[in-house]
Design a protein around this motif. Structure first.
Motif, PDB file in Angstrom:
ATOM      1  N   ARG A   1      77.620  55.594  52.217  1.00 50.58           N
ATOM      2  CA  ARG A   1      78.047  55.336  50.842  1.00 50.58           C
ATOM      3  C   ARG A   1      79.246  56.211  50.458  1.00 50.58           C
ATOM      4  N   ASN A   2      80.155  56.333  51.405  1.00 48.23           N
ATOM      5  CA  ASN A   2      81.419  57.060  51.222  1.00 48.23           C
ATOM      6  C   ASN A   2      81.241  58.536  50.890  1.00 48.23           C
ATOM      7  N   ARG A   3      80.163  59.094  51.367  1.00 47.87           N
ATOM      8  CA  ARG A   3      79.979  60.542  51.248  1.00 47.87           C
ATOM      9  C   ARG A   3      81.056  61.256  52.068  1.00 47.87           C
ATOM     10  N   MET A   4      81.609  62.335  51.538  1.00 43.91           N
ATOM     11  CA  MET A   4      82.622  63.101  52.248  1.00 43.91           C
ATOM     12  C   MET A   4      81.953  63.931  53.346  1.00 43.91           C
ATOM     13  N   VAL A   5      82.382  63.728  54.587  1.00 40.10           N
ATOM     14  CA  VAL A   5      81.749  64.379  55.731  1.00 40.10           C
ATOM     15  C   VAL A   5      82.822  64.932  56.669  1.00 40.10           C
ATOM     16  N   ASN A   6      82.399  65.855  57.499  1.00 37.28           N
ATOM     17  CA  ASN A   6      83.230  66.330  58.607  1.00 37.28           C
ATOM     18  C   ASN A   6      82.409  66.132  59.876  1.00 37.28           C
TER      19      ASN A   6
ATOM     20  N   THR B   1      94.210  49.466  56.097  1.00 37.97           N
ATOM     21  CA  THR B   1      92.951  49.306  56.815  1.00 37.97           C
ATOM     22  C   THR B   1      92.044  50.477  56.497  1.00 37.97           C
ATOM     23  N   GLU B   2      90.798  50.166  56.146  1.00 38.25           N
ATOM     24  CA  GLU B   2      89.835  51.221  55.834  1.00 38.25           C
ATOM     25  C   GLU B   2      89.094  51.664  57.087  1.00 38.25           C
ATOM     26  N   LEU B   3      88.695  52.924  57.107  1.00 40.05           N
ATOM     27  CA  LEU B   3      87.861  53.441  58.182  1.00 40.05           C
ATOM     28  C   LEU B   3      86.445  52.881  58.016  1.00 40.05           C
ATOM     29  N   SER B   4      85.935  52.226  59.055  1.00 38.88           N
ATOM     30  CA  SER B   4      84.600  51.622  58.967  1.00 38.88           C
ATOM     31  C   SER B   4      83.712  51.991  60.150  1.00 38.88           C
ATOM     32  N   SER B   5      84.205  52.836  61.045  1.00 40.53           N
ATOM     33  CA  SER B   5      83.454  53.175  62.257  1.00 40.53           C
ATOM     34  C   SER B   5      82.153  53.890  61.930  1.00 40.53           C
ATOM     35  N   VAL B   6      81.155  53.643  62.764  1.00 41.67           N
ATOM     36  CA  VAL B   6      79.888  54.361  62.710  1.00 41.67           C
ATOM     37  C   VAL B   6      79.926  55.450  63.781  1.00 41.67           C
ATOM     38  N   PRO B   7      79.610  56.689  63.442  1.00 34.53           N
ATOM     39  CA  PRO B   7      79.644  57.764  64.445  1.00 34.53           C
ATOM     40  C   PRO B   7      78.747  57.455  65.637  1.00 34.53           C
TER      41      PRO B   7
ATOM     42  N   THR C   1      87.997  66.043  56.565  1.00 37.27           N
ATOM     43  CA  THR C   1      86.796  65.668  55.812  1.00 37.27           C
ATOM     44  C   THR C   1      87.093  64.316  55.190  1.00 37.27           C
ATOM     45  N   PHE C   2      86.255  63.335  55.473  1.00 38.86           N
ATOM     46  CA  PHE C   2      86.601  61.958  55.139  1.00 38.86           C
ATOM     47  C   PHE C   2      85.391  61.208  54.577  1.00 38.86           C
ATOM     48  N   PRO C   3      85.615  60.111  53.848  1.00 42.94           N
ATOM     49  CA  PRO C   3      84.494  59.318  53.321  1.00 42.94           C
ATOM     50  C   PRO C   3      83.910  58.414  54.408  1.00 42.94           C
ATOM     51  N   LEU C   4      82.618  58.553  54.667  1.00 44.50           N
ATOM     52  CA  LEU C   4      81.945  57.756  55.687  1.00 44.50           C
ATOM     53  C   LEU C   4      81.326  56.538  55.025  1.00 44.50           C
ATOM     54  N   ARG C   5      81.822  55.371  55.379  1.00 44.15           N
ATOM     55  CA  ARG C   5      81.398  54.150  54.692  1.00 44.15           C
ATOM     56  C   ARG C   5      79.905  53.907  54.796  1.00 44.15           C
ATOM     57  N   MET C   6      79.323  54.115  55.987  1.00 49.31           N
ATOM     58  CA  MET C   6      77.903  53.825  56.155  1.00 49.31           C
ATOM     59  C   MET C   6      77.024  54.792  55.370  1.00 49.31           C
TER      60      MET C   6
ATOM     61  N   VAL D   1      77.342  49.186  61.483  1.00 53.65           N
ATOM     62  CA  VAL D   1      78.761  48.915  61.233  1.00 53.65           C
ATOM     63  C   VAL D   1      78.936  47.583  60.499  1.00 53.65           C
ATOM     64  N   ALA D   2      77.989  46.662  60.712  1.00 56.90           N
ATOM     65  CA  ALA D   2      78.052  45.367  60.023  1.00 56.90           C
ATOM     66  C   ALA D   2      77.486  45.441  58.606  1.00 56.90           C
ATOM     67  N   GLY D   3      76.944  46.591  58.235  1.00 55.68           N
ATOM     68  CA  GLY D   3      76.367  46.742  56.909  1.00 55.68           C
ATOM     69  C   GLY D   3      75.018  46.062  56.757  1.00 55.68           C
ATOM     70  N   LYS D   4      74.367  45.757  57.882  1.00 54.11           N
ATOM     71  CA  LYS D   4      73.062  45.101  57.839  1.00 54.11           C
ATOM     72  C   LYS D   4      71.964  46.167  57.798  1.00 54.11           C
ATOM     73  N   ILE D   5      71.224  46.186  56.726  1.00 55.03           N
ATOM     74  CA  ILE D   5      70.193  47.208  56.531  1.00 55.03           C
ATOM     75  C   ILE D   5      69.048  47.031  57.521  1.00 55.03           C
ATOM     76  N   ILE D   6      68.635  48.141  58.110  1.00 51.76           N
ATOM     77  CA  ILE D   6      67.420  48.175  58.927  1.00 51.76           C
ATOM     78  C   ILE D   6      66.376  48.909  58.091  1.00 51.76           C
ATOM     79  N   THR D   7      65.415  48.177  57.598  1.00 58.00           N
ATOM     80  CA  THR D   7      64.415  48.793  56.724  1.00 58.00           C
ATOM     81  C   THR D   7      63.427  49.622  57.545  1.00 58.00           C
TER      82      THR D   7
END
Length: 546
Positions: free
Chosen positions: A427-432, A455-461, A420-425, A525-531
Motif C-alpha cells: 500500500r505504497n509504504r515507504m521502505v528500504n 512507468t510506476e514501480l510495481s515489482s514484488v521483492p 527509500t521508495f513506495p512499495l506498491r504491494m 504482483v498482479a494484485g490478487k489477494i491471497i486470503t
C-alpha cells in the motif's frame, strides 16, 4: 488431439502424414496443452519450453538466463512464466525479460499447427544460444543530452542498458568508486574464493559497443543540483542533464576498540571475499551478525575453518525477516555442522596480540578465541556526498524517491540500496529493501521515466539465501506479519511459510517447495489477494506444484 513434432531445421518442414516412422519418433504430446500449461521439449539436445497462453502456442528457451533454472518447473500465469529459483519473468510469446534478476532475454522459436500437429522449429544457428540480448541502440551524432549514473552496481547497469534499449541517443556515463565493472555481488558470500572476472555481469566490449562510458575509481564528492554538476574526488567536474544516484551502502563496523586489528574483516568486494577465504583456512573464526550474508559466510566456511562461532543480538537468526521458526531451522542446520551460536548476546571488547585479533569478549562474560573476526551487522548508506545538496534524505540518510524513482529535485533519480521508495504491494509504504532484484527494477523504472515513458514501480521483492547447498526463497514484504501458515514441516526441511497480515498473505518463504514462492510472487504482483483462509486450505492447486 494434437501431436507435437519437433524438428531441428532451418525452416519448417511440410508435415507428411505418410512418414509414420518420423512422426512416431517425434510424438511427444498425447493431448492438447490447455491455456496456462507448459512443458519441456528437446530439440537437437536443446531444451525448449512449449506453452499455451491466451489460445496461442509459443516456444522459447527453457533455461532461465539468470542461473539456468528449468522454466518448465516454474510458474505460468497469463503470458508470463516465472523462474522457480529466483523469480525472473519472461514473456512466453516473445522470450523478452519482464522481471529480474535475469538480465537477458530468451530465444524465441517458431511454432506451427498443421493437420492437428504442433511443429516447433529451431534454427540451427540458435541451437546453442541460451540467452538473447535485447536490441540496443547507441549514441546518436548531434544528440547532446548527458545522463550521469553514479554507482556501478545492478541499478546503474540496468539503467544504462534500458536507456539504450529505449533508443536514448545521448551520452551515458557510469561513474563508480569501484575498480571493477558491474559484477554479481550476490555471489560474494556464497563462493568466497571467486575470481573477479568470473562474476562480471558485462565485459568492457559490451559497454564500448553500446556507447556506455564507464569511469572506474571515480568517487563523487558533491552534487550541485542547481548547476547540474557533480564534483569527483580527483577534482574533476561533470555536468549532466539527468542524474541517477545508486551509490549503494557499505558494511557497518563495530563501534569498539580493536576494529583496526589485523584479521578483522568486513565483506564488501570480491577482494574482501578472497581475503576472508584465505584468512579463515584452518583458523578459529568468530562471526558477528546473523543476517543473510553472515549466515551464508558461516555456511561457506564450515569445511574450511577450524571452528566457527556466530554471535547474534536476537534470539534466532533472521528473526525480524523470516521469523523465529525459520531462524530456528537454519540455526539447527548449521549447528549440526558444529557451528556454535551465542544468541541474545553482543561483543563488548575485541582483544589483540601482536597486532592481530586474539579473542572476543561478550556481554554475557563469555570469552571466545578468535584468529579471524568477521563483522556483518548491517549497512550504512553511501550518501555523505549529498549532504548540503537539495536531495531529500530520511532520518537514516537514505534518499527518498517516489514510485517513478524520482527524488524531490527535478531530473534527479535514485535507486538501489540507497533508495527509500513506495512499495506498491505494501500500500505504497515507504521502505528500504536491499535486494538485488529490486535494485535492477529501480534502474529500469528510472530509465523509462528519464526517457519520458511514465512507468510506476510495481515489482514484488524476491530474495534467496543459500545454506549448505539448500536455497531458501522469499517473496513479498512480511514486516509486521501477525501469523504464519505452514505447509510441510520445518523438521523435514521441506516447507512453505505464508506470512499473514490483516487476514492476507503478504510474503512467502520456502525450502524445497518450488515453485510455490514464485506462485505467490505472481499473485502479489498482479494484485490478487491471497486470503488467510485460502492459505490455510488443503487445496494447493493454485501453487502449480509438481
Amino acid at each position: 488431439m494434437l501431436y507435437l513434432c519437433v524438428y531441428s531445421v532451418q525452416e519448417l518442414p511440410d508435415p507428411d502424414p505418410q512418414d509414420t516412422e518420423e512422426l512416431s519418433a517425434m510424438v511427444c504430446l498425447e493431448s492438447d496443452l490447455q491455456d496456462g500449461q507448459m512443458m519441456e521439449v528437446e530439440v537437437g539436445h536443446h531444451s525448449v519450453l512449449l506453452t499455451r497462453s491466451e489460445g496461442k502456442y509459443s516456444a522459447i528457451g527453457n533455461q532461465c538466463t539468470h542461473y539456468g533454472a528449468p522454466l518448465s518447473k516454474g510458474f505460468i500465469s497469463g503470458h508470463t512464466v516465472r523462474c522457480p529459483w529466483h523469480g525472473a519473468c519472461f514473456n512466453v510469446h516473445t522470450g523478452d525479460l519482464e522481471e529480474f534478476p535475469g538480465m537477458d532475454c530468451l530465444p524465441c522459436h517458431k511454432v506451427k499447427i498443421e493437420n492437428n500437429k504442433v511443429y516447433v522449429s529451431v534454427k540451427k544457428r540458435t541451437l546453442g544460444q541460451e540467452k538473447r540480448i535485447k536490441s540496443m541502440g547507441g549514441a546518436v551524432p548531434g544528440v547532446t543530452q548527458t545522463i550521469l549514473l553514479l554507482g556501478g552496481g545492478a541499478a546503474s547497469l540496468i539503467c544504462a542498458e534500458t536507456l539504450r534499449q529505449e533508443q536514448f541517443g545521448g551520452r551515458i556515463i557510469m561513474a563508480t568508486r569501484d575498480d571493477l565493472l558491474p559484477y554479481d555481488k550476490t555471489r560474494l558470500s556464497k563462493v568466497m574464493n571467486v575470481e573477479s572476472d568470473s562474476i562480471l555481469l558485462r565485459r568492457m566490449e559490451f559497454f564500448h559497443k553500446h556507447d556506455i562510458e564507464v569511469w572506474l575509481r571515480k568517487e563523487a564528492m558533491s552534487v550541485d543540483t542547481d548547476q547540474k554538476m557533480v564534483t569527483f574526488h580527483d577534482g574533476s567536474v561533470q555536468s549532466y542533464d539527468q542524474l541517477f544516484i545508486s551509490t549503494g551502502c557499505r558494511a557497518k563496523g563495530l563501534d569498539l576498540p580493536g576494529m583496526k586489528l589485523g584479521n578483522v574483516k568486513k565483506l564488501e568486494t570480491p577482494e574482501d571475499a578472497r581475503q576472508i577465504h584465505a584468512a579463515c583456512l584452518g583458523c578459529n573464526v568468530v562471526l558477528v551478525g546473523t543476517s543473510f550474508v553472515g549466515m551464508e559466510i558461516a555456511s561457506y566456511l564450515i569445511d574450511k575453518a577450524s571452528s566457527i562461532t556466530v554471535i547474534g543480538s536476537s534470539e534466532m537468526p533472521y528473526q525480524n525477516t523470516l521469523g523465529r521458526e525459520i531462524g530456528k531451522v537454519t540455526m539447527m542446520m548449521l549447528s549440526e555442522k558444529n557451528v556454535k551460536f551465542y544468541m541474545n548476546d553482543n561483543v563488548t571488547e575485541v582483544r589483540g596480540a601482536d597486532g592481530k585479533v586474539k579473542e572476543v569478549m561478550l556481554k554475557s562474560g563469555k570469552v571466545i578465541p578468535a584468529d579471524v573476526l568477521i563483522v556483518g551487522i548491517g549497512i550504512k548508506p553511501n550518501s555523505e556526498f549529498l549532504r548540503g545538496s537539495k536531495v531529500q534524505m530520511d532520518s537514516k540518510n537514505f534518499v527518498m524517491v517516489d514510485k517513478y524513482m524520482h527524488t524531490n529535485v527535478p531530473d534527479v533519480f535514485c535507486g538501489g540500496d540507497l533508495a527509500t521508495f513506495p512499495l506498491r504491494m505494501a500500500r505504497n509504504r515507504m521502505v528500504n529493501i536491499g535486494h538485488w532484484q529490486m535494485a535492477q527494477a529501480h534502474g529500469r523504472i528510472a530509465a523509462l521515466n528519464m526517457t519520458g515513458k511514465q512507468t510506476e514501480l510495481s515489482s514484488v521483492p524476491f530474495y534467496w539465501t543459500v545454506l549448505l547447498g539448500k536455497t531458501i526463497r522469499y517473496a513479498g514484504y512480511g514486516e509486521g506479519y501477525t501469523d504464519i501458515v505452514m505447509k510441510g514441516k520445518f523438521e523435514d526441511r521441506k516447507f512453505l511459510a505464508l506470512y499473514v497480515k490483516d487476514e492476507e498473505v503478504v510474503a512467502a518463504a520456502s525450502l524445497n517447495y518450488d515453485p510455490a514462492v514464485s506462485a505467490v510472487a505472481e499473485r502479489l504482483v498482479a494484485g490478487k489477494i491471497i486470503t488467510k483462509s485460502e492459505a490455510e486450505s488443503d487445496d494447493l492447486s493454485w501453487l502449480q506444484l509438481p
